[in-house]
Design a protein around this motif. Structure first.
Motif, mmCIF file in Angstrom:
data_model
loop_
_atom_site.group_PDB
_atom_site.id
_atom_site.type_symbol
_atom_site.label_atom_id
_atom_site.label_comp_id
_atom_site.label_asym_id
_atom_site.label_seq_id
_atom_site.Cartn_x
_atom_site.Cartn_y
_atom_site.Cartn_z
ATOM 1 N N MET A 1 -29.751 -7.103 10.035
ATOM 2 C CA MET A 1 -30.079 -5.771 9.548
ATOM 3 C C MET A 1 -30.579 -4.877 10.676
ATOM 4 O O MET A 1 -30.173 -3.711 10.792
ATOM 5 C CB MET A 1 -31.129 -5.874 8.440
ATOM 6 N N PHE A 2 -31.470 -5.402 11.503
ATOM 7 C CA PHE A 2 -32.032 -4.585 12.578
ATOM 8 C C PHE A 2 -30.954 -4.211 13.602
ATOM 9 O O PHE A 2 -30.935 -3.085 14.104
ATOM 10 C CB PHE A 2 -33.179 -5.318 13.251
ATOM 11 N N GLU A 3 -30.046 -5.136 13.894
ATOM 12 C CA GLU A 3 -28.936 -4.811 14.796
ATOM 13 C C GLU A 3 -28.040 -3.743 14.158
ATOM 14 O O GLU A 3 -27.561 -2.826 14.843
ATOM 15 C CB GLU A 3 -28.137 -6.063 15.121
ATOM 16 N N GLY A 4 -27.814 -3.873 12.850
ATOM 17 C CA GLY A 4 -27.018 -2.888 12.141
ATOM 18 C C GLY A 4 -27.662 -1.509 12.160
ATOM 19 O O GLY A 4 -26.981 -0.493 12.319
ATOM 20 N N ILE A 5 -28.976 -1.469 12.007
ATOM 21 C CA ILE A 5 -29.699 -0.200 12.047
ATOM 22 C C ILE A 5 -29.543 0.462 13.411
ATOM 23 O O ILE A 5 -29.263 1.665 13.505
ATOM 24 C CB ILE A 5 -31.191 -0.431 11.713
ATOM 25 N N CYS A 6 -29.707 -0.311 14.475
ATOM 26 C CA CYS A 6 -29.573 0.248 15.826
ATOM 27 C C CYS A 6 -28.173 0.799 16.048
ATOM 28 O O CYS A 6 -27.995 1.868 16.653
ATOM 29 C CB CYS A 6 -29.897 -0.813 16.872
ATOM 30 N N SER A 7 -27.171 0.090 15.557
ATOM 31 C CA SER A 7 -25.796 0.546 15.715
ATOM 32 C C SER A 7 -25.527 1.798 14.888
ATOM 33 O O SER A 7 -24.828 2.726 15.332
ATOM 34 C CB SER A 7 -24.827 -0.560 15.286
ATOM 35 N N ALA A 8 -26.089 1.862 13.683
ATOM 36 C CA ALA A 8 -25.764 2.934 12.742
ATOM 37 C C ALA A 8 -26.436 4.259 13.071
ATOM 38 O O ALA A 8 -25.982 5.310 12.622
ATOM 39 C CB ALA A 8 -26.129 2.507 11.329
ATOM 40 N N LEU A 9 -27.522 4.234 13.845
ATOM 41 C CA LEU A 9 -28.179 5.483 14.217
ATOM 42 C C LEU A 9 -27.321 6.283 15.187
ATOM 43 O O LEU A 9 -26.751 5.733 16.132
ATOM 44 C CB LEU A 9 -29.530 5.202 14.878
ATOM 45 N N ARG A 10 -27.261 7.565 14.971
ATOM 46 C CA ARG A 10 -26.633 8.453 15.933
ATOM 47 C C ARG A 10 -27.586 8.691 17.104
ATOM 48 O O ARG A 10 -28.809 8.563 16.957
ATOM 49 C CB ARG A 10 -26.292 9.786 15.269
ATOM 50 N N GLN B 1 -23.656 -0.300 -4.066
ATOM 51 C CA GLN B 1 -24.182 -1.626 -4.345
ATOM 52 C C GLN B 1 -23.586 -2.590 -3.337
ATOM 53 O O GLN B 1 -22.360 -2.706 -3.208
ATOM 54 C CB GLN B 1 -23.842 -2.068 -5.765
ATOM 55 N N ALA B 2 -24.433 -3.284 -2.607
ATOM 56 C CA ALA B 2 -23.938 -4.160 -1.543
ATOM 57 C C ALA B 2 -24.975 -5.210 -1.183
ATOM 58 O O ALA B 2 -26.182 -4.986 -1.299
ATOM 59 C CB ALA B 2 -23.592 -3.343 -0.298
ATOM 60 N N ASP B 3 -24.470 -6.344 -0.737
ATOM 61 C CA ASP B 3 -25.291 -7.407 -0.164
ATOM 62 C C ASP B 3 -25.466 -7.081 1.323
ATOM 63 O O ASP B 3 -24.483 -7.047 2.070
ATOM 64 C CB ASP B 3 -24.589 -8.752 -0.351
ATOM 65 N N LEU B 4 -26.689 -6.821 1.750
ATOM 66 C CA LEU B 4 -26.912 -6.417 3.137
ATOM 67 C C LEU B 4 -26.612 -7.527 4.133
ATOM 68 O O LEU B 4 -26.501 -7.269 5.332
ATOM 69 C CB LEU B 4 -28.342 -5.908 3.308
ATOM 70 N N ALA B 5 -26.438 -8.747 3.643
ATOM 71 C CA ALA B 5 -26.009 -9.832 4.535
ATOM 72 C C ALA B 5 -24.548 -9.668 4.928
ATOM 73 O O ALA B 5 -24.092 -10.257 5.917
ATOM 74 C CB ALA B 5 -26.220 -11.186 3.861
ATOM 75 N N GLN B 6 -23.805 -8.858 4.162
ATOM 76 C CA GLN B 6 -22.378 -8.654 4.415
ATOM 77 C C GLN B 6 -22.031 -7.202 4.727
ATOM 78 O O GLN B 6 -20.960 -6.929 5.276
ATOM 79 C CB GLN B 6 -21.559 -9.097 3.186
ATOM 80 N N TRP B 7 -22.904 -6.284 4.407
ATOM 81 C CA TRP B 7 -22.579 -4.862 4.474
ATOM 82 C C TRP B 7 -22.395 -4.397 5.916
ATOM 83 O O TRP B 7 -23.137 -4.800 6.814
ATOM 84 C CB TRP B 7 -23.684 -4.052 3.807
#
Length: 205
Positions: A117-126, A85-91
């Protein structure tokens, strides 16, 4: 109780229990094993399906009610997910954590949160990892069959190309189709689909 807890209250699943049709159609793009992130996965229909494909799934959502229903759905299907459970503005999306990221109708996000979120997605992908994203286009406002009422939250092909310029776009399509995903998404809809992959690292001599 936040508004998503209110929307997910009750026994019925707001968006149904079947996976999103676009996501299910991308099964051939999934690795045989690996890690997956289901962004804002709500009651779990997409995260559970990813787990059924043999992936180690983390489902993240702000709603405790949604996550509780996701656990029940996973139990009924005989699979296990990790829930947070998380606020995606902070996760913290992290760096190179996931082989697959599913972002299906995450359009509660205004432009500022969407960029994060989109920047986070790009970073999180292997490297080699795949993003599977579906959302509504501005034309959806004319249908009123689901999604946000704020034009700024909707997607265009140009917006997605710019946002994921560091990824290799394998598929990007805009189209109108009738969908039936619980009571939350019902009727003719203006959709946009994106499949994008993070490039592999270059291997030097």
């Amino acid at each position: 109780m936040n508004r998503w807890d209110e929307r997910y209250a009750g026994e019925a699943f707001l968006f149904g229990t079947a996976p999103n049709a676009f996501l299910a159609a991308q099964r051939h793009r999934l690795p045989p094993a690996g890690t997956a992130l289901a962004v804002a996965d709500g009651e779990g229909r997409n995260g559970v399906w990813l787990a059924e494909q043999g992936l180690d799934v983390l489902a993240v959502d702000a709603s405790a009610t949604g996550l509780a229903k996701s656990r029940r759905l996973a139990d009924s299907r005989g699979v296990t997910l990790h829930h947070e459970q998380a606020d995606l503005a902070q996760w913290d999306f992290g760096t190179e954590r996931f082989d697959v990221i599913a972002a299906i109708f995450v359009q509660f996000a205004d432009p500022v949160l969407r960029q994060r979120m989109f920047e986070g997605i790009c970073s999180a992908l292997r490297p080699g990892g795949v993003l599977l994203l579906e959302g509504y286009r501005p034309e959806q406002l004319g249908y009123g069959t689901g999604g946000p009422s704020d034009l700024a939250n909707l997607y265009t092909e140009t917006l997605l190309r710019d946002a994921f310029a560091t990824l290799q776009i394998e598929h990007l399509a805009s189209y109108d189709i009738e969908i039936h995903e619980g009571s939350g998404h019902e009727g003719m809809s203006a959709l946009i689909d994106l499949v994008a992959r993070k490039p592999q690292r270059c291997i030097g001599p």
